[in-house]
Structure formats: C-alpha cells, structure tokens
Design a protein around this motif. Structure first.
Motif, PDB file in Angstrom:
ATOM      1  N   ASN A 713     -42.299 -13.069 -19.354  1.00  0.00           N
ATOM      2  CA  ASN A 713     -41.187 -13.985 -19.202  1.00  0.00           C
ATOM      3  C   ASN A 713     -39.920 -13.285 -19.562  1.00  0.00           C
ATOM      4  N   ALA A 714     -40.031 -12.638 -20.576  1.00  0.00           N
ATOM      5  CA  ALA A 714     -38.642 -12.062 -21.053  1.00  0.00           C
ATOM      6  C   ALA A 714     -38.129 -10.706 -20.183  1.00  0.00           C
ATOM      7  N   TYR A 715     -39.288 -10.318 -19.751  1.00  0.00           N
ATOM      8  CA  TYR A 715     -38.590  -8.954 -18.798  1.00  0.00           C
ATOM      9  C   TYR A 715     -39.482  -9.027 -17.493  1.00  0.00           C
ATOM     10  N   PRO A 716     -39.340  -9.726 -16.521  1.00  0.00           N
ATOM     11  CA  PRO A 716     -40.033 -10.071 -15.607  1.00  0.00           C
ATOM     12  C   PRO A 716     -40.368  -8.712 -14.610  1.00  0.00           C
ATOM     13  N   THR A 717     -39.431  -7.877 -14.602  1.00  0.00           N
ATOM     14  CA  THR A 717     -39.393  -6.733 -13.665  1.00  0.00           C
ATOM     15  C   THR A 717     -40.200  -5.659 -14.262  1.00  0.00           C
ATOM     16  N   VAL A 718     -40.786  -5.620 -15.625  1.00  0.00           N
ATOM     17  CA  VAL A 718     -41.390  -4.620 -16.238  1.00  0.00           C
ATOM     18  C   VAL A 718     -43.021  -5.089 -15.862  1.00  0.00           C
ATOM     19  N   THR A 719     -43.677  -4.079 -15.453  1.00  0.00           N
ATOM     20  CA  THR A 719     -45.027  -4.281 -15.175  1.00  0.00           C
ATOM     21  C   THR A 719     -46.032  -3.872 -16.285  1.00  0.00           C
ATOM     22  N   ALA A 720     -46.894  -4.697 -16.525  1.00  0.00           N
ATOM     23  CA  ALA A 720     -47.629  -4.700 -17.882  1.00  0.00           C
ATOM     24  C   ALA A 720     -49.199  -4.447 -17.397  1.00  0.00           C
ATOM     25  N   VAL A 721     -50.036  -3.231 -17.697  1.00  0.00           N
ATOM     26  CA  VAL A 721     -51.448  -3.099 -17.559  1.00  0.00           C
ATOM     27  C   VAL A 721     -52.018  -3.228 -18.879  1.00  0.00           C
ATOM     28  N   ARG A 722     -52.778  -4.389 -18.721  1.00  0.00           N
ATOM     29  CA  ARG A 722     -53.770  -4.468 -19.836  1.00  0.00           C
ATOM     30  C   ARG A 722     -54.911  -3.520 -19.900  1.00  0.00           C
ATOM     31  N   VAL A 723     -55.203  -2.522 -20.828  1.00  0.00           N
ATOM     32  CA  VAL A 723     -55.919  -1.354 -20.685  1.00  0.00           C
ATOM     33  C   VAL A 723     -57.540  -1.924 -20.494  1.00  0.00           C
ATOM     34  N   ARG A 724     -57.954  -2.995 -21.335  1.00  0.00           N
ATOM     35  CA  ARG A 724     -59.038  -3.719 -21.625  1.00  0.00           C
ATOM     36  C   ARG A 724     -59.415  -4.079 -19.962  1.00  0.00           C
ATOM     37  N   ASP A 725     -58.631  -4.533 -19.266  1.00  0.00           N
ATOM     38  CA  ASP A 725     -58.988  -4.764 -17.740  1.00  0.00           C
ATOM     39  C   ASP A 725     -59.176  -3.777 -16.875  1.00  0.00           C
ATOM     40  N   ALA A 726     -58.599  -2.805 -17.097  1.00  0.00           N
ATOM     41  CA  ALA A 726     -58.254  -1.466 -16.089  1.00  0.00           C
ATOM     42  C   ALA A 726     -59.642  -0.731 -16.807  1.00  0.00           C
ATOM     43  N   ILE A 727     -60.123  -0.790 -17.824  1.00  0.00           N
ATOM     44  CA  ILE A 727     -61.574  -0.358 -18.381  1.00  0.00           C
ATOM     45  C   ILE A 727     -62.834  -1.041 -17.724  1.00  0.00           C
ATOM     46  N   SER A 728     -62.758  -2.247 -17.709  1.00  0.00           N
ATOM     47  CA  SER A 728     -63.552  -3.315 -17.429  1.00  0.00           C
ATOM     48  C   SER A 728     -64.023  -2.990 -15.825  1.00  0.00           C
ATOM     49  N   GLN A 729     -62.678  -2.717 -14.953  1.00  0.00           N
ATOM     50  CA  GLN A 729     -62.664  -2.516 -13.802  1.00  0.00           C
ATOM     51  C   GLN A 729     -63.538  -1.137 -13.341  1.00  0.00           C
ATOM     52  N   VAL A 730     -63.072  -0.322 -14.133  1.00  0.00           N
ATOM     53  CA  VAL A 730     -63.722   1.111 -13.844  1.00  0.00           C
ATOM     54  C   VAL A 730     -64.923   0.945 -14.203  1.00  0.00           C
TER      55      VAL A 730
END
Length: 864
Positions: A713-730
């Motif tokens: 909400n504070a920085y809408p143009t910054v992309t955040a990647v949650r590592v736990r989600d990425a690891i789960s997908q891999v």
C-alpha cells in the motif's frame, strides 16, 4: 534332423543357410521357455521407442505452433528499455510488428477490503492493439480481447488467469489496484497462445492494454521490465531463409542489445527440458534393456541346458562348434525380432496414447505420429542388447565336447567362451555405449550414467560371487532349514547370480532416484527455507530506497535487511567470442550465456561469497572496468583471471576484465550474482535496487502478510516476492517431476521382476529334482517352504543392502558434485528398498516353490 547326415557334416557344407534351416525347424515346437526373453526385449524397446517418439511429437508440436508460441516469425527482446526510433524503423521494415511488455507486479485489493490475503504477485503483460499476430487469446466470457481491455468509465479493463481470481477471491467486474492505477477484471483467460515463450512464472497472469501501463507508474528508469517486439514477415519464409534474416538482424544492429529468436526456436527452455527428460527416460529404457539382457542370458542358458542331448547329437554326427553356435544364434535373433516387433508396435502407439491423455494439460498440442527414425533407434538398441547378452552363453557351446555338455549342470559351467565371442560381446557393448552417448543431449551426464550402470553390473556379479563364497565358508548351522537355505545359495547351478543381477540394477536405480528426490525436497523445504530471507523487494527506485528501508526497519525492527543496486544484462561475448559461438569447457554448462542475468556492482566483497582466487578492488577504484565471476561458472565456461567479459546493459556493450573468482552460497537464496562489477563500471547508469528482508527466528504467517500489505500500500510500484510462496511453487514442480520420474523408472523394476521370474523358472528343473529327493528322504513340505523362504530372504536382503549402497553413492554424487548440494541418507528409503526386495524375491520364490512341491516323486525318480 532330416537333411543333416554325417557325410554332409564337413566344414564346407555347414553353411549359415543350413544352420538357419535347422534353427527354424526347432522353433516349430513353439516359444515355450522364451516368453520372459521376448517380454524383456519388448519392454525395453517399447520404452526407448515410445519415449523418443513422444519427445519428437512434442518437438514437432512446438515447431508446428512456433509462430503462435513465439507470437511472430521473429521476436526481439530488450530489457529495461524500449527500442530506439531507428531500431523500431528497422523492425517495421521487416513486417508487421506487435509490442508486448512483461514484468512482475503486485495486484492489490482496494484498501477497504478486509481480507487476510489482499495482494498477490502477478505476471503482468501489457499488449498493444496488434497482439497477437498469430493465434488468439481465448476468453471464458467469449468476448474479444480488444473489447475486454478497453477503457470504460475511466478504468482500463484487464483479463486474468483463474488462479488470480481464486487467490484474491475476485469475480469478473471487480477492480484491483495495479501500481498507482486501477484496473477492472472484465474476463478470464481460457488460453494464451504465446504463454510458453514467457519462461517460468511465479504468479498468475494479468493482461492489460499497453495504453493502461503509463497510469500504473510501474515503468521507471531501471525497472525490471522486458519489451518484446514480435514481427510477422510477409510472406512467411522457410526455416533456412528465416535463419538468414535472424543473422542479418544481429549484424545490422550489433549495438542494439536485443535478443533475437525465430519461430524455429520458439520455446528454447521447454525444448531443453523435453530433450533432457527424454534423455533421462531413454537411459532408463536402456537400463531396462540391460536388466532384461540378464533375462536374455538366463533364458538362453536354460534353453541350451534343455538342448544338451540335441547338441551332443549334432556333434556326434560331425557338426562343428561354429555350426551349433550359428543354429542357436539364428534362433536367438528370430526370438529377439519377435520381442522387438512387439516393442515397436507398443512404442509407436505411445505418442497417440500420450496425446489423448495429455490433451488440455500441456500448453502445446503434441504432433502424434509414427516416427521411423525413433522406432529405428529402438530396434537398434533392442538388437544390440540381445546380441550383447546372448553371445556369451552361446559362445560357451562352441568348443565344449558332448560329454562336458552333459556334465554342465554339475560343474556349473565356469569355462569362458572363445576369445572371438568375448571380443564380439565387448564390441557390441561398446557400440551400445557409443550410440547412447552420441545421441544424448548432455553427453557428460550420459557417460556418467552408463559408467555407473556398467559399474553396478560388474559389482553385482562380484557381490553374487562374494555371497556364494561366504555361504560356502559358513560353519554348519544347527537349523536344518537354515543349513539347506545356505547350501542352496552356493551350490553348483545356484540361483544367486541371477537373483542378485535381476533385482540389483532396478533397485539401485530406484534407490538413487528416491534419495535424489528426497534430498532436493529437504534442501527446498528445510535447509533453504531456514537460510532464505522472507521477502525479495524488486524495482525500488533510487529516490525511494532510503524511505523504503526506513519503513521496513520500523515495521520489522528485528529483521535483517540487505540492499544492492541491480541491473539486468546479458553476456554478448567472452574473450572476443560471441556468446552464440562460445563453446563451454563442460557440456551442458552454458546456462550463464542463455538469457539475461542479474548483475550488480559493489566496492566490497558481498556476503555469502568467499574469495578463492585473485584480489578484490580497492573501495575507491577508478580504473578499467573489473568483474568478479562465480568460480564454478567460470570453471564450467573455461574462464580465468584476466579474461575479458562483455555484457550488454541498457543497450550498451561493456567489456570488463575478470579480477577475481569467488564461491557463492546459492542455497541461502540471499542476494547473489554470477557477476559483480567494480562501481565505476556503471557510474551514472539508471538502475533500481533489490532488497531482502529476513528474520532470524520463524515468524507467524499473519505477521508476514501484514508486512506485505503495509509495504504494497505504501509503495505500490515495488514488487514483493514472498520466498515461502516461491519455494512452495518450486516444491510442487519438483514433486510432479519426481512422480513422473518414478513412474518412468518403474519400467526398470518391471524388467527386474520379469528377469527374476525368468531366473526362478530357469531353475525350475533342478529344484524339482531337489524337492523330490528331499521329500523321499523324509522332508516335509513345511520344512522345505521355510528353507526356500530363508534362501530368498537372504538373497533379497543382500541385494537391498547393495542397492542402498550403490544407489546412495550415485545419489550422493549427483547431489554433491553435479547439483552442489548437501546429501543425507534417508532410513525410510533404505527400508523401502529392503521391503521391495523381500516381497519380490520371497513372493516369486514361494510361488514357484509351491508348484515344485506339488510334483509327484515317481516320474522324476524314474528319469534319474
């Protein structure tokens, strides 16, 4: 035996056609005793022909749909920046063009939406009015793409993957925030023609018009956005002419910094995956053939045993050893061709079955067909394998006189065949290995695999001999059943070599794959998860960096923060050699040269790195550009300190000298780069920053999501990647791949079971004699069953121990030496291997024993 009399038995008359006549006459009695032989050959040939045909069908499917997958006849990709006016004019001269921008961004629900997960990482795709040049985007609602993406009431439309709607609990008609703008979900994507060209995705697709992109403020100097320019040529040229246009595009604009692909190479990542998986499955099929080869040898040995009287009669009537060899060689070839024909029929049908089963699952339609080249490969492998394992037992009959053939069941037949047959066997095996390595996608891995398989085979032979030697040296046991079991293990004509060979290779492969799979999962879910940061924040603008870091420090005061400048670039040349023409020092190690790489600069040695060669530059260094290279990647490419590396960044080619090499701890998932440049290299270049945040101790998921909401909400143009989600997908991807590999590898276990059954059937005759004699001497059926069960249990456990050792060693090598990870032996895998071995050996053994114990003594005793 009409047609063969002593007077015609001279060496000159014993021709191959005559041997073929005798061979075919003997086969008139049927195929009894050779069903296992035929099944083993058919299974291996079907596996190889089927796998290679499926791979070809997928490759043909990609090639056939290359224009739709790529989005044009040609595709030009730039990173961080759009094409310059002169470059755009050059593309327009080639044909019709379409521009597409892709990047990762955060899609957020309105701030008043009170939901736990109110934001999601998306793969954003901004398209122009000409998109797609080939194919069509299918929407669930049936409307056109232009209509769905149009602006209505001041809000641009967007179409989304169904997964995004499920993740954010959205419905068609809802709005989501994207950067500093808002879009309305107008429809759901049913299919996307160029989806395969995008590579690996960490979030669901969200597609908008390129006219909506400026209002989001997502594209800033240094933002990680890729611009794709697809070109439709009129008329569409053939592949050879197309490659000429690609070369002209590269030479006409050498400074453009774009990556050029044609429809002939529409999805290189998928094609490499198909090639590697097909290679692995082909090697599994070859292993199944090798395991089946043991069954071939067993079947021929048992068959020749039943033909002792016939062979003796041939020799007594003047037949030479060579003539006898030719007779049974012809029979073996005929039987092998029957098995090969069955395998080829199955292999030819597999692509059609796979296409029907995977319809709608794969992102590309398979071009199911009958492929003669792939079927020919299966035929070649099958015939060579049959020859490799048949020549030895057939060759032993060449010079053995009739009396020795009669004694073979007693002496064990340890005599080696003539040198010519040993040489022919060696040549056939060598030819098999050469073909397998030559046709492999990764020749180094294929060589390692075949060397390991050959080593396991030799070791299994030695293990069988050691087991027999130890059993022979054991003191006499008080238990009658155990004493009989041990005697059966080492006696002449024992089943020990056949059982150990039958199960050993199959179990070894399964143990190795299970341990590799288990260790990869452990690395992903335990080791990596413990070391990895919780978030990656991408596209932090320089003017926002300090305020952004202050926000993170205030919201997560106990977290560790790390920040580095980040750009994207690709290696264009090494030591003056273009990356397309550069040959790495190791096969399959050119991944650094493919695609764009994240790069950074730093005055000091980064964390998670260790300097292994050379020296780091001074903090105030201001000389020629220098670069620090990952030591392992440098070794793979054959680079050393002092070599020149040229990278294209923001459309400029920058050449730097390798100043040092460093070890990088990739498993930590912290900020790491293959290349770290001296700060003066990119002085004044626009770029964004990459930041990571991680806690020392585990924090609740709710706390992570709350931080994600605040930051988004504070920085809408910054992309955040949650590592736990990425690891789960891999991890999910690894799990699916593991099940596919296990299913394919079960072919080897099936072959092992077939060979085991054949080995037990081959020993059926001698076991009948043993059982009848022992029953005549007073042994009960229960006592004999216990004795045989103990024998099979000992052999099964011994084989399982070997499989665990050999499979563990193979898995350790792959994990530590090839994947550069850490290895842990897993007890459950060991227990599973032992259980499989026990069930198979004891189960099949007792089934055969029960039939043997039911034989009537009188007919057997009369023939002794």
């Amino acid at each position: 035996m009409s047609g063969f009399v002593p007077g015609s038995a001279s060496r000159g008359h014993q021709t191959f056609p005559l041997a073929a006549r005798f061979a075919l006459r003997e086969l008139r009695g049927g195929l009894k005793g050779f069903y296992i032989f035929i099944a083993c050959i058919a299974l291996g040939v079907a596996a190889i022909a089927g796998v290679t045909s499926v791979s070809r069908a997928l490759t043909e499917g990609i090639s056939r749909e290359g224009q739709a997958i790529l989005g044009g006849d040609l595709a030009f990709r730039l990173i961080h920046r759009q094409a310059a006016p002169d470059q755009l004019a050059y593309l327009e001269d080639l044909g019709d063009i379409s521009r597409v921008a892709t990047m990762r961004a955060m899609a957020r629900l309105p701030e008043n939406a009170d939901r736990e997960g109110n934001q999601a990482l998306v793969e954003l795709k901004a398209v122009d009015a000409a998109y797609p040049l080939y194919g069509a985007v299918a929407l669930a609602g049936g409307r056109s793409l232009d209509e769905a993406l149009a602006q209505t009431d001041g809000i641009w439309g967007a179409v989304a993957d169904p997964a995004l709607l499920a993740r954010l609990d959205l419905a068609v008609g809802d709005t989501v925030s994207l950067g500093r703008g808002t879009v309305r979900i107008t429809d759901v994507i049913a299919s996307e023609p160029d989806k395969l060209a995008g590579g690996m995705e960490f979030g669901p697709r969200l597609m908008v018009s390129d006219a909506a992109l400026p209002g989001t403020d997502l594209v800033q100097p240094g933002s990680l956005v890729r611009w794709h320019y697809r070109v439709r040529l009129n008329p569409s040229p053939g592949l050879e002419a197309l490659e000429g246009i690609v070369e002209d595009a590269r030479s006409a604009r050498p400074d453009a910094g774009w990556r050029v692909r044609s429809r002939a190479n529409a999805s290189p990542g998928l094609q490499r995956s198909i090639d590697r998986f097909a290679q692995f499955l082909t090697l599994v099929g070859l292993t199944a053939l090798v395991v089946g080869g043991v069954g071939v040898a067993n079947a021929i040995r048992a068959y020749l045993e039943t033909k002792r009287e016939v062979i003796a009669s041939f020799k007594c009537m003047g037949a030479t050893g060579g003539f006898v060899f030719r007779i049974y060689l012809v029979q073996m070839i005929v039987l092998a061709l029957i098995g090969i024909a069955a395998g080829l029929v199955i292999g030819a049908l597999i692509p059609f079955a796979a296409a029907a089963a995977l319809d709608g699952v794969l992102p590309v339609a398979m071009a199911a067909n009958i492929y003669p080249t792939e079927l020919g490969l299966g035929l070649t492998y099958g015939l060579l394998t049959a020859l490799a394992f048949a020549l030895w037992p057939l060759g032993r009959a060449h010079d053995v006189p009739p009396t020795a053939l009669f004694r073979d069941i007693v002496t064990g037949g340890a005599k080696l065949p003539r040198k010519r047959y040993l040489l022919a066997t060696a040549v056939t095996v060598a030819l098999l290995a050469v073909i397998a390595v030559t046709l492999a996608h990764d020749k180094r891995m294929a060589g390692i695999y075949l060397a390991a398989a050959a080593g396991a085979f030799v070791l299994l032979v030695l293990v069988a001999r050691v087991i027999m030697h130890v059993a022979r040296r054991l003191p006499s046991m008080r238990s009658t059943e155990l004493r009989l079991a041990i005697a059966n293990i080492h006696r002449p004509g024992a089943l020990t070599p056949s059982v150990v060979l039958s199960l050993g290779l199959g179990l070894t492969l399964l143990v190795a794959l299970a341990l590799i799979d288990g260790n990869l999962r452990r690395e992903l879910t335990a080791t990596i998860a413990d070391k990895a940061p919780s978030f990656f924040f991408v596209d932090i603008q320089s003017q926002e960096r300090d305020a952004f870091e202050a926000l993170l420090a205030a919201e997560a005061p106990k977290a560790n923060l790390q920040s580095v400048p980040m750009l994207r670039g690709r290696i264009v040349s090494l030591n003056g050699i273009a990356s397309e023409d550069f040959v790495p020092a190791r096969d399959g190690s050119g991944w650094v040269l493919r695609g764009d790489r994240g790069i950074t600069y730093d005055a000091t040695l980064p964390e998670n790195s260790k300097l292994v060669e050379g020296a780091w530059w001074p903090e105030d260094y201001d000389g020629v550009p220098l670069v620090s290279f990952d030591a392992e990647a440098a070794t793979d490419l054959g680079l050393k300190i002092g070599d020149q590396v040229s990278v294209n960044v923001l459309g400029r080619d920058i050449t730097a000298e390798i100043a040092n090499l460093r070890d990088v701890e990739w498993q930590s998932l912290a900020i790491n780069f293959v290349m770290v440049f001296s700060p003066n290299t990119f002085a004044g270049a626009p770029h964004a920053h990459l930041m990571t945040l991680g806690w020392e101790d585990d924090v609740p998921v709710k706390q992570e999501l709350a931080l994600l909401k605040t930051v988004s909400n504070a920085y809408p143009t910054v992309t955040a990647v949650r590592v736990r989600d990425a690891i789960s997908q891999v991890n999910d991807l690894v799990a699916q791949l593991a099940w596919a590999i296990r299913g394919a590898s079960s072919i080897t276990l099936v072959a092992s079971v077939l060979v085991l059954a054949g080995a037990l059937a081959a020993g059926h005759r001698s076991r009948i004699y043993d059982a009848v004699i022992l029953k005549t001497l007073g042994a009960t059926r229960a006592r004999l069953i216990i004795a045989y069960a103990l024998e099979y249990a000992i052999l099964g456990l011994t084989t399982a121990v070997f499989a665990l050792f050999a499979g563990g060693l193979a898995a350790w090598y792959v994990i530590t030496r090839i994947m550069d990870g850490s290895f842990v032996l897993m007890p459950l895998t060991a227990a599973g291997a032992a259980l499989i071995a026990l069930v198979l050996t004891v189960g099949f053994g007792l089934i055969g024993t029960w039939r043997i114990l039911g034989e009537k003594p009188a007919p057997v005793l009369r023939n002794l």
